[in-house]
Motif scaffolding. Structure first.
Motif, PDB file in Angstrom:
ATOM      1  N   ASP A 184      16.893 -13.184  28.341  1.00 17.58           N
ATOM      2  CA  ASP A 184      15.855 -12.308  28.787  1.00 17.58           C
ATOM      3  C   ASP A 184      16.228 -10.761  29.260  1.00 17.58           C
ATOM      4  O   ASP A 184      15.648 -10.149  30.083  1.00 17.58           O
ATOM      5  CB  ASP A 184      15.490 -12.953  30.158  1.00 17.58           C
ATOM      6  N   GLY A 185      17.168 -10.307  29.068  1.00 15.97           N
ATOM      7  CA  GLY A 185      17.799  -8.896  29.097  1.00 15.97           C
ATOM      8  C   GLY A 185      17.002  -8.049  28.505  1.00 15.97           C
ATOM      9  O   GLY A 185      16.094  -8.329  27.371  1.00 15.97           O
ATOM     10  N   PHE A 186      16.693  -6.761  28.635  1.00 16.55           N
ATOM     11  CA  PHE A 186      15.791  -5.772  27.857  1.00 16.55           C
ATOM     12  C   PHE A 186      16.654  -4.642  27.604  1.00 16.55           C
ATOM     13  O   PHE A 186      17.784  -4.298  28.272  1.00 16.55           O
ATOM     14  CB  PHE A 186      14.682  -5.807  28.696  1.00 16.55           C
ATOM     15  N   GLY A 187      16.207  -3.673  26.648  1.00 10.08           N
ATOM     16  CA  GLY A 187      16.748  -2.346  26.231  1.00 10.08           C
ATOM     17  C   GLY A 187      15.889  -1.451  26.217  1.00 10.08           C
ATOM     18  O   GLY A 187      14.835  -1.566  25.663  1.00 10.08           O
ATOM     19  N   THR A 188      16.184  -0.096  26.646  1.00  8.79           N
ATOM     20  CA  THR A 188      15.346   1.009  26.570  1.00  8.79           C
ATOM     21  C   THR A 188      16.027   2.131  25.851  1.00  8.79           C
ATOM     22  O   THR A 188      17.332   2.485  26.133  1.00  8.79           O
ATOM     23  CB  THR A 188      14.891   1.337  27.842  1.00  8.79           C
ATOM     24  N   LEU A 189      15.397   2.729  25.191  1.00  8.56           N
ATOM     25  CA  LEU A 189      15.759   4.218  24.380  1.00  8.56           C
ATOM     26  C   LEU A 189      15.332   5.177  25.253  1.00  8.56           C
ATOM     27  O   LEU A 189      14.146   5.337  25.508  1.00  8.56           O
ATOM     28  CB  LEU A 189      15.231   4.273  22.901  1.00  8.56           C
ATOM     29  N   LEU A 190      16.190   6.369  25.263  1.00  7.27           N
ATOM     30  CA  LEU A 190      15.734   7.628  25.994  1.00  7.27           C
ATOM     31  C   LEU A 190      15.832   8.719  24.846  1.00  7.27           C
ATOM     32  O   LEU A 190      16.505   8.753  23.743  1.00  7.27           O
ATOM     33  CB  LEU A 190      16.611   8.058  27.117  1.00  7.27           C
ATOM     34  N   THR A 191      14.818   9.462  24.660  1.00  8.87           N
ATOM     35  CA  THR A 191      14.758  10.536  23.656  1.00  8.87           C
ATOM     36  C   THR A 191      14.918  12.039  24.404  1.00  8.87           C
ATOM     37  O   THR A 191      14.706  12.273  25.634  1.00  8.87           O
ATOM     38  CB  THR A 191      13.576  10.348  22.953  1.00  8.87           C
ATOM     39  N   ARG A 192      15.067  12.962  23.507  1.00  7.43           N
ATOM     40  CA  ARG A 192      15.396  14.235  23.963  1.00  7.43           C
ATOM     41  C   ARG A 192      14.092  14.779  24.817  1.00  7.43           C
ATOM     42  O   ARG A 192      14.285  15.986  25.235  1.00  7.43           O
ATOM     43  CB  ARG A 192      15.932  15.187  23.111  1.00  7.43           C
ATOM     44  N   ASP A 193      12.937  14.492  24.571  1.00  9.00           N
ATOM     45  CA  ASP A 193      11.686  15.035  25.017  1.00  9.00           C
ATOM     46  C   ASP A 193      11.522  14.242  26.186  1.00  9.00           C
ATOM     47  O   ASP A 193      10.280  14.417  26.751  1.00  9.00           O
ATOM     48  CB  ASP A 193      10.565  15.042  24.071  1.00  9.00           C
ATOM     49  N   LEU A 198      10.623   1.255  25.552  1.00 10.23           N
ATOM     50  CA  LEU A 198      10.915  -0.503  25.898  1.00 10.23           C
ATOM     51  C   LEU A 198      11.184  -0.946  24.264  1.00 10.23           C
ATOM     52  O   LEU A 198      10.217  -1.605  24.011  1.00 10.23           O
ATOM     53  CB  LEU A 198      10.300  -1.021  26.625  1.00 10.23           C
ATOM     54  N   VAL A 199      12.023  -0.700  23.717  1.00 12.16           N
ATOM     55  CA  VAL A 199      12.262  -1.273  22.216  1.00 12.16           C
ATOM     56  C   VAL A 199      12.749  -2.760  22.422  1.00 12.16           C
ATOM     57  O   VAL A 199      12.471  -3.383  21.129  1.00 12.16           O
ATOM     58  CB  VAL A 199      13.231  -0.622  21.306  1.00 12.16           C
ATOM     59  N   LEU A 200      13.440  -3.217  23.254  1.00 12.03           N
ATOM     60  CA  LEU A 200      13.780  -4.569  23.226  1.00 12.03           C
ATOM     61  C   LEU A 200      13.114  -5.130  24.571  1.00 12.03           C
ATOM     62  O   LEU A 200      13.905  -5.056  25.562  1.00 12.03           O
ATOM     63  CB  LEU A 200      15.307  -4.764  23.445  1.00 12.03           C
ATOM     64  N   PRO A 201      11.873  -5.716  24.840  1.00 13.56           N
ATOM     65  CA  PRO A 201      11.356  -5.930  25.928  1.00 13.56           C
ATOM     66  C   PRO A 201      11.869  -7.640  26.101  1.00 13.56           C
ATOM     67  O   PRO A 201      12.451  -8.431  25.254  1.00 13.56           O
ATOM     68  CB  PRO A 201       9.925  -5.948  25.784  1.00 13.56           C
TER      69      PRO A 201
END
Length: 308
Positions: A184-193, A198-201
């Motif tokens: 049940d963990g989750f993963g988030t991407l940050l972008t330069r803008d 939340l690509v892994l909810p």
């Protein structure tokens, strides 16, 4: 690459005299980083040890034979899919070694087994980036690595579910990010803008553990190509109240699902860039009153692209 993380004992565990059962580990390979977080099952006796075994196994396997950034999507998808099943197998082999050769020593009360620190962090000055050597008994973990990879049938001597743990891991190799997840963990991407995705909810239904029957067939694996990648953040489910917004906050219907709280992720990234990866502000944030609403342990681990 700026790599930093922190793990904090939940208020419910603190009140009940129960140690932190989260674990995290990172391997900095220069322009590439391998990240892994794990949440041990609170109802199991030695789940903290299981969580440390999980992140160790994941980082060891995911650091091997990483595709080049120029390789096509098919190569990345195929590679991470193969690694996902192998992570579960490696975890089970390590658990079999512990329960076979080292179980008596662990059960006899070896110092540190089954209990994490109330605040573990990774940042400048840390001995490498291996949190398991700071929040658990290094002797027990050394036994895990050195144990003979005996057949999985060795687990008949003891119940592997006592070391039940989840896993959320990522290989950050800009512009690629490859994910392996069971739990049940989750993963988030940050972008330069200055956006976060939340690509892994977290899963909608209860997720299995690495020790659950058929776990290797239920691992989620996928790769993301993001040319404007600025960072990746992995979190255990105890961080959901702090790091995720209900869709109503953004005037969206419930079926839109949870959304990343931009203030949390972008603020975290800005702070870590300013202090060159010192994780102490992150640990303080995870120890604050807002973070303690669930009572669960909280772990956040991130890799920020230099100049991103």
């Amino acid at each position: 690459m700026i790599v930093a993380g922190a793990s904090v004992q939940g208020t419910a565990h603190l009140a009940g005299g129960q140690g932190c059962q989260d674990a995290f580990k990172a391997v900095d390979l220069g322009g590439t980083a391998v990240l892994a977080v794990s949440d041990g099952a609170g109802s199991r006796d030695r789940s903290a040890l299981g969580a440390h075994i999980a992140v160790d196994a994941a980082c060891r396997l995911l650091a091997e034979r990483i595709p080049d950034a120029e390789e096509p999507p098919e190569a990345w998808t195929r590679w991470v899919a193969g690694r996902g099943g192998r992570v579960v197998e490696e975890y089970l082999r390590a658990v079999a070694g512990v329960l076979g050769a080292g179980a008596l020593r662990a059960e006899a009360g070896a110092p540190g087994t089954g209990a994490g620190a109330t605040g573990t962090d990774v940042g400048p000055g840390a001995e490498g980036l291996d949190a398991d050597t700071r929040a658990a008994d290094t002797g027990t973990l050394a036994d895990t690595r050195a144990a003979d990879p005996s057949p999985l049938t060795d687990t008949r001597a003891a119940d592997p579910s006592t070391l039940a743990a989840t896993l959320t891991a990522a290989v950050v190799a800009p512009p690629w990010v490859a994910f392996v997840s069971l739990g049940d963990g989750f993963g988030t991407l940050l972008t330069r803008d200055d956006r976060c995705h939340l690509v892994l909810p977290p899963p909608a239904a209860p997720a299995p553990f690495l020790s659950s029957p058929g776990a290797a067939l239920r691992v989620r694996t996928f790769a993301v190509w993001e040319p404007d990648l600025a960072g990746v953040v992995l979190s255990t489910d105890g961080c959901a109240a702090l790091a995720l917004d209900h869709p109503a906050v953004h005037q969206l219907p419930p079926e839109a699902g949870p959304l990343p709280a931009a203030g949390f992720f972008l603020g975290l990234a800005a702070t870590l860039r300013e202090n060159h990866g010192d994780a102490e502000p992150l640990r303080r944030r995870l120890s604050g009153p807002e973070a303690g609403r669930t009572g669960d342990d909280l772990t956040v681990l991130c890799a920020l692209v230099e100049g991103g």
